[in-house]
Enzyme design. Structure first.
Site, short mmCIF file in Angstrom:
data_model
loop_
_atom_site.label_atom_id
_atom_site.label_comp_id
_atom_site.label_asym_id
_atom_site.label_seq_id
_atom_site.Cartn_x
_atom_site.Cartn_y
_atom_site.Cartn_z
CG ASP A 173 43.96 17.03 59.74
OD1 ASP A 173 44.56 18.05 60.11
OD2 ASP A 173 44.32 16.38 58.73
CG HIS A 222 46.96 17.34 56.21
ND1 HIS A 222 46.65 17.37 57.54
CD2 HIS A 222 48.25 17.70 56.11
CE1 HIS A 222 47.72 17.73 58.23
NE2 HIS A 222 48.71 17.94 57.38
P1 NAX Z 1 61.77 16.02 57.76
O1 NAX Z 1 62.26 17.15 56.94
O2 NAX Z 1 62.27 15.80 59.13
O3 NAX Z 1 62.03 14.66 56.97
C1 NAX Z 1 61.69 14.48 55.63
C2 NAX Z 1 62.71 13.53 55.05
O4 NAX Z 1 62.29 13.22 53.72
C3 NAX Z 1 64.11 14.10 54.96
O5 NAX Z 1 65.02 13.22 55.58
C4 NAX Z 1 64.35 14.21 53.46
O6 NAX Z 1 65.70 13.95 53.10
C5 NAX Z 1 63.42 13.13 52.93
N1 NAX Z 1 63.02 13.31 51.53
C6 NAX Z 1 62.76 14.46 50.88
N2 NAX Z 1 62.47 14.19 49.59
C7 NAX Z 1 62.53 12.85 49.45
C8 NAX Z 1 62.36 11.99 48.35
N3 NAX Z 1 62.09 12.46 47.14
N4 NAX Z 1 62.50 10.66 48.55
C9 NAX Z 1 62.83 10.18 49.77
N5 NAX Z 1 63.02 10.96 50.84
C10 NAX Z 1 62.87 12.28 50.69
O7 NAX Z 1 60.17 16.14 57.73
P2 NAX Z 1 59.10 15.40 58.65
O8 NAX Z 1 58.86 16.22 59.85
O9 NAX Z 1 59.49 13.98 58.81
O10 NAX Z 1 57.80 15.56 57.74
C11 NAX Z 1 57.66 14.86 56.53
C12 NAX Z 1 56.46 15.37 55.75
O11 NAX Z 1 55.25 15.14 56.48
C13 NAX Z 1 56.49 16.88 55.47
O12 NAX Z 1 56.10 17.08 54.11
C14 NAX Z 1 55.42 17.42 56.40
O13 NAX Z 1 54.87 18.62 55.91
C15 NAX Z 1 54.43 16.29 56.37
N6 NAX Z 1 53.43 16.25 57.46
C16 NAX Z 1 52.20 15.78 57.14
C17 NAX Z 1 51.21 15.62 58.08
C18 NAX Z 1 49.86 15.08 57.71
O14 NAX Z 1 48.99 15.03 58.58
N7 NAX Z 1 49.58 14.67 56.46
C19 NAX Z 1 51.44 16.03 59.48
C20 NAX Z 1 52.88 16.11 59.87
C21 NAX Z 1 53.80 16.65 58.80
O15 NAX Z 1 53.78 18.04 58.85
#
Ligand code: NAX
Length: 328
Positions: free
Chosen positions: A161, A189
């Site tokens: 952000d 966020h």
């Molecule tokens: P993806 O769905 O591509 O990847 C997430 C990965 O995490 C998957 O491979 C899944 O198997 C794994 N996972 C789920 N639960 C898990 C657990 N308990 N232990 C280990 N691995 C686990 O998502 P991606 O685009 O990489 O985004 C990841 C997270 O970042 C999401 O929650 C998303 O909302 C968040 N974001 C946060 C942002 C921020 O500024 N704070 C911005 C970007 C993003 O949207």
């Protein structure tokens, strides 16, 4: 050669992971002289573990001189063992028909388990950055689940952000991003966050005075920054990944290596200042030095800002109330 630093990354086979790991291994996060050991966590699902193997094969194929070791696992106790830095990226995404409160519950379970594991096996100085959404509340849950670790070790990512706001301000003012100092993003966020450039300067001059367009601030700047995540999804068909990974690298690099007096935004546990109740993980301006962040104190909060800060706080308090029963 320095001793390697252990960096745990969860969600390592996801899209942010794919933009993140190669940059960590090449030294962009902790320095070009700092070897790292990557400890990668994915869910215990065949497909995810396979994908993780593939990512690790590619990391091997880069032959990064600074990559001193790698572990891939589905066990948080293995991933967080002696971790110096933990990037908690993996989270449960919102599925079709899923309510916000269900999403909170599902993630609360994940971050309770991971907080406990950090508590049990990570370095006592572990620097934790939660990226997975809802990032502030997930960081709060992990912090509460790790009573033996200092609360200050737990942070949430507001840096995306912050960076988004910087670029919008640079475009509006015709100045370079690098010239803008003292930008702040307050709160959660989420679209409720409050990007505040009242204190921002360019070459010592007030950016607010330079821009001189309060209408733009309220009707363009704030909504653009707040809804940027949604705009990326609409344009790309996928959520922000490279920019999120970049922000995570900025956050940890600054925390570890310092900011030379420059303000950056981090979601950190409140100490009660600025009227934010103690313990809430809230985006505030900080400077970093010697591996510690320090809140920028004493900024004046005007009525409009107070209103915006309370609005984003109310959302955080609601999220916190929604998971309170899980935290005992
Ligand atoms: P993806 O769905 O591509 O990847 C997430 C990965 O995490 C998957 O491979 C899944 O198997 C794994 N996972 C789920 N639960 C898990 C657990 N308990 N232990 C280990 N691995 C686990 O998502 P991606 O685009 O990489 O985004 C990841 C997270 O970042 C999401 O929650 C998303 O909302 C968040 N974001 C946060 C942002 C921020 O500024 N704070 C911005 C970007 C993003 O949207």
């Amino acid at each position: 050669m320095k001793a390697p630093v252990r960096v745990a990354v969860t969600g390592a086979a996801g899209q942010i992971g794919y933009s993140l790991l190669f940059r960590i291994a090449s030294g962009e996060m902790l320095g070009k002289d700092q070897p790292v050991i990557l400890q990668l966590l994915e869910v215990p699902v065949e497909k995810a573990q396979q994908a993780l193997k593939g990512v690790m094969m590619e990391l091997e194929d880069c032959a990064f001189p600074l990559l001193a070791g790698m572990v891939g696992t589905d066990d948080p106790n293995v991933a967080f063992k002696d971790a110096d830095v933990a990037l908690l990226v993996g989270a449960r995404p919102r599925g079709p028909g899923m309510e916000r409160k269900d999403l909170l519950q599902e993630n609360a379970k994940i971050f309770t388990v991971q907080g406990k594991a950090l508590n049990d096996v990570a370095s006592r100085d572990v620097k934790v950055l939660v990226v997975g959404n809802p990032a502030n509340t997930n960081a709060y849950i992990a912090m509460k689940s790790a009573p033996d670790l200092p609360a200050k070790n737990f942070t949430a990512m507001l840096r995306l952000d912050h960076n988004r706001a910087l670029s919008q301000l640079a475009a509006k003012s015709g100045k370079a991003v690098a010239e803008i100092e003292n930008m702040v993003v307050w709160g959660n966020h989420s679209p409720t966050m409050y990007a505040d450039y009242r204190f921002a300067t360019v070459g010592g001059e007030s950016l607010k005075t330079l821009i001189n367009d309060e209408e733009w601030n309220r009707t363009n700047f704030l909504p653009t920054v707040g809804k940027r995540g949604a705009a990326i999804i609409e344009a790309r068909g996928l959520s922000s990944a490279a920019s999120a990974a970049n922000a995570a690298i900025d956050h940890i690099r600054d925390w570890v290596l310092g900011t030379n007096g420059k303000w950056v935004t981090m979601g950190i546990p409140s100490d009660g200042s600025y009227g934010i109740p103690e313990g809430v993980i809230y985006g505030v301006p900080v400077t970093c030095e010697n591996g510690e962040y320090k809140r920028v104190e004493g900024l004046e909060i005007d009525e409009f800002s107070r209103d915006r800060m309370n609005h984003t706080l109310a959302e955080l308090e609601e999220e916190r109330a929604g998971v309170a029963h899980l935290l005992g």
